[in-house]
Design a protein around this motif. Sequence first.
Motif, PDB file in Angstrom:
ATOM      1  N   ALA A  13       0.843  -1.197   0.000  1.00  0.00           N
ATOM      2  CA  ALA A  13       0.000   0.000   0.000  1.00  0.00           C
ATOM      3  C   ALA A  13       0.878   1.247   0.000  1.00  0.00           C
ATOM      4  O   ALA A  13       1.892   1.304   0.699  1.00  0.00           O
ATOM      5  N   GLY A  14       0.496   2.207  -0.812  1.00  0.00           N
ATOM      6  CA  GLY A  14       1.271   3.425  -0.960  1.00  0.00           C
ATOM      7  C   GLY A  14       2.264   3.368  -2.104  1.00  0.00           C
ATOM      8  O   GLY A  14       2.847   4.395  -2.474  1.00  0.00           O
ATOM      9  N   SER A  16       3.623   2.101  -6.110  1.00  0.00           N
ATOM     10  CA  SER A  16       3.245   2.451  -7.480  1.00  0.00           C
ATOM     11  C   SER A  16       3.502   1.290  -8.421  1.00  0.00           C
ATOM     12  O   SER A  16       4.387   0.453  -8.186  1.00  0.00           O
ATOM     13  N   ARG A  66      -4.804   9.796  -8.371  1.00  0.00           N
ATOM     14  CA  ARG A  66      -3.783   8.780  -8.055  1.00  0.00           C
ATOM     15  C   ARG A  66      -3.297   8.062  -9.313  1.00  0.00           C
ATOM     16  O   ARG A  66      -2.126   7.680  -9.392  1.00  0.00           O
ATOM     17  N   ASN A  83      -0.338   5.379  -8.702  1.00  0.00           N
ATOM     18  CA  ASN A  83       0.378   5.825  -7.504  1.00  0.00           C
ATOM     19  C   ASN A  83      -0.515   5.699  -6.279  1.00  0.00           C
ATOM     20  O   ASN A  83      -1.732   5.590  -6.388  1.00  0.00           O
ATOM     21  N   SER A  84       0.103   5.752  -5.124  1.00  0.00           N
ATOM     22  CA  SER A  84      -0.627   5.712  -3.849  1.00  0.00           C
ATOM     23  C   SER A  84      -1.625   4.562  -3.833  1.00  0.00           C
ATOM     24  O   SER A  84      -2.796   4.737  -3.477  1.00  0.00           O
ATOM     25  N   LYS A  86      -3.852   1.393  -3.016  1.00  0.00           N
ATOM     26  CA  LYS A  86      -4.576   0.968  -1.824  1.00  0.00           C
ATOM     27  C   LYS A  86      -4.966  -0.503  -1.978  1.00  0.00           C
ATOM     28  O   LYS A  86      -5.112  -0.990  -3.102  1.00  0.00           O
TER      29      LYS A  86
END
Length: 118
Positions: A13-14, A16, A66, A83-84, A86
């Motif tokens: 998580a977080g 890319s 994102r 990106n980012s 989850k």
Amino acid sequence: VQLQASGGGLVQAGGSLRLSCAASGRSFSNYYMGWFRQAPGKERESVAHISSSGIVTYYADSVKGRFTISRDNAKNTVYLLMNSLKPEDTAVYSCAARLRGSGLWSDWGQGTQVTVSS
């Protein structure tokens, strides 16, 4: 047009990932391109679309800010930069093509698995 998606994988998580979808066959620049995803037990949903010229884009609310869709018509490839990430982004991601002026997503690539661990 034939489509080949790649770039999926396991990420925390977080993190890319960048997905790629390579096209072959008829003129790629005549096609509107899209990324879709399907999580286990859920319906397939649109993630992002891009016009044949690359000027117009669409994003699902859940990924807006994102994810970034882009295309390189010289390389017959569309990309999805994620990106980012989850855990709820975990799904099989597929690319699709729609001929300019048509409302039908007529050509689909095989999916690539994206798994986001918490």
